[in-house]
Scaffold this motif. Structure first.
Motif, PDB file in Angstrom:
ATOM      1  N   GLU A   1       0.909  -1.238  -0.076  1.00 24.96           N
ATOM      2  CA  GLU A   1       0.119  -0.073  -0.198  1.00 24.96           C
ATOM      3  C   GLU A   1       0.944   1.208  -0.008  1.00 24.96           C
ATOM      4  N   LYS A   2       1.954   1.168   0.889  1.00 21.02           N
ATOM      5  CA  LYS A   2       2.835   2.339   0.915  1.00 21.02           C
ATOM      6  C   LYS A   2       3.736   2.460  -0.591  1.00 21.02           C
ATOM      7  N   ALA A   3       4.097   1.470  -1.246  1.00 28.57           N
ATOM      8  CA  ALA A   3       4.482   1.454  -2.602  1.00 28.57           C
ATOM      9  C   ALA A   3       3.536   2.068  -3.443  1.00 28.57           C
ATOM     10  N   LEU A   4       2.168   1.512  -3.448  1.00 30.53           N
ATOM     11  CA  LEU A   4       1.046   2.114  -4.362  1.00 30.53           C
ATOM     12  C   LEU A   4       1.169   3.646  -4.022  1.00 30.53           C
ATOM     13  N   ASP A   5       1.075   4.269  -2.899  1.00 31.97           N
ATOM     14  CA  ASP A   5       0.873   5.792  -2.466  1.00 31.97           C
ATOM     15  C   ASP A   5       1.841   6.323  -3.170  1.00 31.97           C
ATOM     16  N   ASP A   6       3.335   5.922  -2.908  1.00 29.33           N
ATOM     17  CA  ASP A   6       4.478   6.529  -3.417  1.00 29.33           C
ATOM     18  C   ASP A   6       4.449   6.626  -5.012  1.00 29.33           C
ATOM     19  N   ARG A   7       3.941   5.438  -5.591  1.00 25.33           N
ATOM     20  CA  ARG A   7       3.595   5.543  -7.036  1.00 25.33           C
ATOM     21  C   ARG A   7       2.717   6.489  -7.621  1.00 25.33           C
ATOM     22  N   THR A   8       1.728   6.346  -6.798  1.00 22.82           N
ATOM     23  CA  THR A   8       0.578   7.344  -7.418  1.00 22.82           C
ATOM     24  C   THR A   8       0.887   8.823  -7.304  1.00 22.82           C
ATOM     25  N   VAL A   9       1.638   9.189  -6.092  1.00 25.16           N
ATOM     26  CA  VAL A   9       2.269  10.647  -6.042  1.00 25.16           C
ATOM     27  C   VAL A   9       3.136  11.047  -7.210  1.00 25.16           C
ATOM     28  N   GLN A  10       4.028   9.926  -7.452  1.00 21.69           N
ATOM     29  CA  GLN A  10       5.070  10.325  -8.645  1.00 21.69           C
ATOM     30  C   GLN A  10       4.398  10.269  -9.998  1.00 21.69           C
ATOM     31  N   ASN A  11       3.336   9.447 -10.419  1.00 20.94           N
ATOM     32  CA  ASN A  11       2.684   9.357 -11.334  1.00 20.94           C
ATOM     33  C   ASN A  11       1.780  10.550 -11.572  1.00 20.94           C
ATOM     34  N   THR A  12       1.371  11.186 -10.458  1.00 22.78           N
ATOM     35  CA  THR A  12       0.575  12.382 -10.343  1.00 22.78           C
ATOM     36  C   THR A  12       1.427  13.584 -11.198  1.00 22.78           C
ATOM     37  N   ILE A  13       2.537  13.401 -10.404  1.00 25.85           N
ATOM     38  CA  ILE A  13       3.729  14.535 -10.619  1.00 25.85           C
ATOM     39  C   ILE A  13       3.989  14.364 -12.242  1.00 25.85           C
ATOM     40  N   GLU A  14       4.206  13.275 -12.675  1.00 24.55           N
ATOM     41  CA  GLU A  14       4.368  13.094 -14.229  1.00 24.55           C
ATOM     42  C   GLU A  14       3.344  13.633 -15.096  1.00 24.55           C
ATOM     43  N   VAL A  15       2.044  13.233 -14.842  1.00 26.47           N
ATOM     44  CA  VAL A  15       1.036  13.739 -15.423  1.00 26.47           C
ATOM     45  C   VAL A  15       0.968  15.306 -15.498  1.00 26.47           C
ATOM     46  N   ILE A  16       1.073  15.865 -14.233  1.00 23.36           N
ATOM     47  CA  ILE A  16       0.928  17.219 -14.063  1.00 23.36           C
ATOM     48  C   ILE A  16       2.007  17.906 -14.945  1.00 23.36           C
ATOM     49  N   ARG A  17       3.129  17.451 -14.873  1.00 22.22           N
ATOM     50  CA  ARG A  17       4.258  18.051 -15.727  1.00 22.22           C
ATOM     51  C   ARG A  17       3.792  17.982 -17.274  1.00 22.22           C
ATOM     52  N   ASP A  18       3.400  17.122 -17.710  1.00 26.49           N
ATOM     53  CA  ASP A  18       2.846  16.699 -19.114  1.00 26.49           C
ATOM     54  C   ASP A  18       1.950  17.813 -19.355  1.00 26.49           C
ATOM     55  N   ARG A  19       1.124  17.891 -18.551  1.00 29.08           N
ATOM     56  CA  ARG A  19       0.102  18.983 -18.801  1.00 29.08           C
ATOM     57  C   ARG A  19       0.560  20.526 -18.661  1.00 29.08           C
ATOM     58  N   VAL A  20       1.429  20.524 -17.689  1.00 32.45           N
ATOM     59  CA  VAL A  20       1.798  22.066 -17.613  1.00 32.45           C
ATOM     60  C   VAL A  20       2.751  22.264 -18.938  1.00 32.45           C
ATOM     61  N   ASP A  21       3.325  21.337 -19.421  1.00 37.80           N
ATOM     62  CA  ASP A  21       4.168  21.677 -20.773  1.00 37.80           C
ATOM     63  C   ASP A  21       3.229  22.220 -21.811  1.00 37.80           C
ATOM     64  N   THR A  22       1.834  21.921 -21.972  1.00 36.42           N
ATOM     65  CA  THR A  22       0.924  22.344 -23.027  1.00 36.42           C
ATOM     66  C   THR A  22       1.020  23.693 -22.784  1.00 36.42           C
ATOM     67  N   LEU A  23       1.408  24.430 -21.564  1.00 33.36           N
ATOM     68  CA  LEU A  23       1.038  25.911 -21.243  1.00 33.36           C
ATOM     69  C   LEU A  23       2.151  26.470 -21.887  1.00 33.36           C
ATOM     70  N   GLY A  24       3.512  25.907 -22.080  1.00 36.12           N
ATOM     71  CA  GLY A  24       4.530  26.434 -22.569  1.00 36.12           C
ATOM     72  C   GLY A  24       5.387  27.353 -21.307  1.00 36.12           C
ATOM     73  N   VAL A  25       5.154  26.736 -20.112  1.00 34.77           N
ATOM     74  CA  VAL A  25       5.821  27.578 -19.022  1.00 34.77           C
ATOM     75  C   VAL A  25       7.304  27.196 -19.033  1.00 34.77           C
ATOM     76  N   SER A  26       8.138  28.130 -18.882  1.00 39.18           N
ATOM     77  CA  SER A  26       9.604  27.996 -18.843  1.00 39.18           C
ATOM     78  C   SER A  26      10.059  27.688 -17.364  1.00 39.18           C
ATOM     79  N   GLU A  27      10.658  26.659 -17.164  1.00 37.37           N
ATOM     80  CA  GLU A  27      11.179  26.107 -16.046  1.00 37.37           C
ATOM     81  C   GLU A  27      10.208  25.874 -14.822  1.00 37.37           C
ATOM     82  N   PRO A  28       9.245  25.234 -15.083  1.00 33.39           N
ATOM     83  CA  PRO A  28       8.101  25.048 -14.027  1.00 33.39           C
ATOM     84  C   PRO A  28       8.897  24.371 -12.790  1.00 33.39           C
ATOM     85  N   VAL A  29       8.522  24.412 -11.521  1.00 29.62           N
ATOM     86  CA  VAL A  29       8.714  23.632 -10.591  1.00 29.62           C
ATOM     87  C   VAL A  29       7.702  22.536 -10.211  1.00 29.62           C
TER      88      VAL A  29
END
Length: 541
Positions: free
Chosen positions: A148-176
């Motif tokens: 369950e802990k590994a699934l929680d961690d994986r969910t957070v990391q996958n969420t970060i990757e999805v958000i990064r992909d979506r933010v890239d469509t905004l053309g933001v330079s150097e997002p955190v």
């Protein structure tokens, strides 16, 4: 003895030209006759951080329990299938406590088959679940804490990757976009230069989880009517889902459907999605394509269920209900009364993948451009005043040699700005502090060298010998101080984030530039000065 310094001077001029080009043009080819002011050229290639140009700051909480819930839903379906295939008797497989989605119960087991059920579940699920039997002809299957802990961690990391992909469509330079260390399952998002907070929240938060479910019944006017259609109690493998709009019901009234809980295909099964328009009706559409594996699964289901209905569920609501007229493999179309923005956002969401869990906003704010402007003004003012005071001090205290230090200091700043232009690094307010600290370290290096040369001059050494000895003795100390500071800065780059990392990057390259300017450039300037001294004339220091 005069030294031949032509080659060294050419190297210094070459470095100066290269980094001046980097500061004003980066890797772009300059346009002849463009007419852009130099300051505009400079800021175009040195990106400003959130604290300087303003932008959006978010702290998000990932609802990891939803990912656990989805995972155990799939496990429930697999357990049911395995028991049926093994011809073992049971009444239902359910998750009895919504607050603890990690627990599954297999109930109504034939007492004579309890050991067979236990053995089957142990053999197939014991690597991820703890399987235990009770005295009530039931078996409890509980997800292991480490899984369950590994699934929680994986969910957070996958969420970060999805958000990064979506933010890239905004053309933001150097997002955190990174995990936020001050809370469990939290994400920090900083988008410099973006002012539309609502647009960002819509783009990021929308789960856009497109799922296709088998329809058991509906539409019904309310949940009571939907429950009455299944005898008043909803089976554990079914769920009630609301839907509204012409796509689902032909009207704007909210309706309720009874759907199979486990989706036929879901968010991660979609390979691509593109917006379009139906040539016959003029409705905006989203054409999607499934992965090969999902396409095969979809073909098997639709082949066996021609004439039945299936529902397109997006963001937890029924968006469309259609009859299966023929088998479908790997592509389809969502059509309806979308606005142009809605169809564009939906296609982006499906292309970048569904969020594995929904998000809660713990903090959301916009850093105004005026605050960024004030920060730039104050930071730049501090840097300019600091540089001018240092230059004046060096001229007064070290006389002619102060010009040497000031030239080296100027070249140091040019190299630092050129590096930021070439690398596209982001300058933050702490980054400006790093620049100022670099200036201080550069002056400190010159002071070490100059004081050592003074001592050699007082000892009666000739100018060339005094310069040679001054640099030879100060070199080790300068390298030691710079290396230790660079090591500290590298640690900040590795473990820090956002502005802290920006400060460390600026400081690191500034110190490397210091080593070049304080030792190499300053030495060439001194040697040139010594070459031009008249016999008996001393170094102006």
């Amino acid at each position: 003895m005069k030294k031949n310094l032509k080659q060294k001077i050419v190297i210094i001029i070459g470095v100066l030209v290269v980094f001046l080009y980097g500061a004003f043009f980066g890797f772009d080819v300059p346009k002849l006759g463009g007419g852009e002011p130099l300051l505009s050229q400079l800021t175009q290639h040195i990106h400003l951080g959130l604290d300087l140009q303003g932008g959006v700051h978010l702290i998000l909480q990932v609802q990891v329990k939803e990912a656990v819930n989805t995972e155990t839903d799939n496990t429930v379906a697999r357990i049911e299938q395995d028991l049926k295939t093994a011809k073992l008797t049971f009444s239902q497989v359910t998750k009895p406590d919504p607050a603890h989605p990690e627990k599954i119960r297999v109930e109504g087991i034939n007492p004579t088959q309890s050991s067979a059920v236990q053995s089957l579940l142990d053999s197939k699920y014991s690597s991820e679940y703890d399987v235990s039997s009770g005295s009530d002809n039931a078996v409890t299957v509980t997800m292991k804490p480490n899984i369950e802990k590994a699934l929680d961690d994986r969910t957070v990391q996958n969420t970060i990757e999805v958000i990064r992909d979506r933010v890239d469509t905004l053309g933001v330079s150097e997002p955190v976009i990174q995990q936020y260390g001050l809370g469990d399952n939290q994400i920090l998002v900083e988008l410099p230069g973006i002012s539309d907070l609502d647009r960002v929240k819509t783009l990021i938060q929308s789960t856009a989880r497109l799922e296709i479910h088998a329809v058991v019944g509906g539409p019904y006017p309310d949940e009571q009517a939907a429950l009455a259609s299944v005898g008043g109690a909803l089976p554990p493998d079914q769920e009630l889902v609301h839907g509204s709009g012409s796509m689902a019901t032909g009207s704007d009234a909210d309706s309720v459907y009874v759907l199979q809980r486990v989706a036929i295909v879901a968010g991660t099964d979609f390979r691509s999605a593109d917006p379009g328009t139906d040539s016959n009706t003029g409705q905006r559409t989203v054409h999607f394509t499934l992965t090969n594996e999902a396409g095969d699964k979809f073909w098997d289901y639709t082949s066996a269920n021609v004439g039945h209905s299936m529902a397109v569920v997006l963001g937890g609501r029924v968006k469309e209900v259609a009859n299966i007229e023929s088998a479908i493999r790997d592509s389809g179309e969502i059509r309806g009364s979308f606005s142009q923005d809605e169809v564009a956002v939906l296609s982006k969401m499906l292309r970048t993948g569904a969020l594995p869990a929904s998000l809660n906003y713990l903090e959301d704010r916009t850093v105004g451009a005026s605050l960024g402007s004030d920060s730039i003004k104050q930071g730049v003012t501090a840097a300019i005043v600091g540089v001018l005071l240092v230059m004046v001090f060096m001229l007064i205290y070290y006389r002619g040699s102060g010009i040497n230090a000031d030239l080296a200091l100027f070249l140091n700043l040019v190299i630092l700005l050129g590096f930021m232009g070439f690398s596209g690094a982001t300058l933050t307010l702490p980054g400006i502090a790093g620049v100022i600290l670099t200036i201080g370290m550069g002056v400190d290096s010159n002071v070490l060298i100059f004081e050592r040369i003074r001592e050699e001059v007082r000892a009666g050494k000739a100018p060339s010998a005094a310069v040679d000895q001054g640099f030879a003795h100060a070199w080790t100390t300068i390298v030691d101080t710079h290396v230790t500071t660079i090591v500290s800065a590298l640690i900040l780059i590795i473990v820090g984030n956002g502005p802290v990392r920006g400060f460390a990057v600026t400081l690191t390259f500034g110190l490397l530039a210091n080593l070049f300017t304080a030792v190499y450039v300053s030495r060439v300037i001194f040697d040139t000065h010594v070459n031009n001294l008249k016999p008996g004339e001393l170094v102006s220091i």
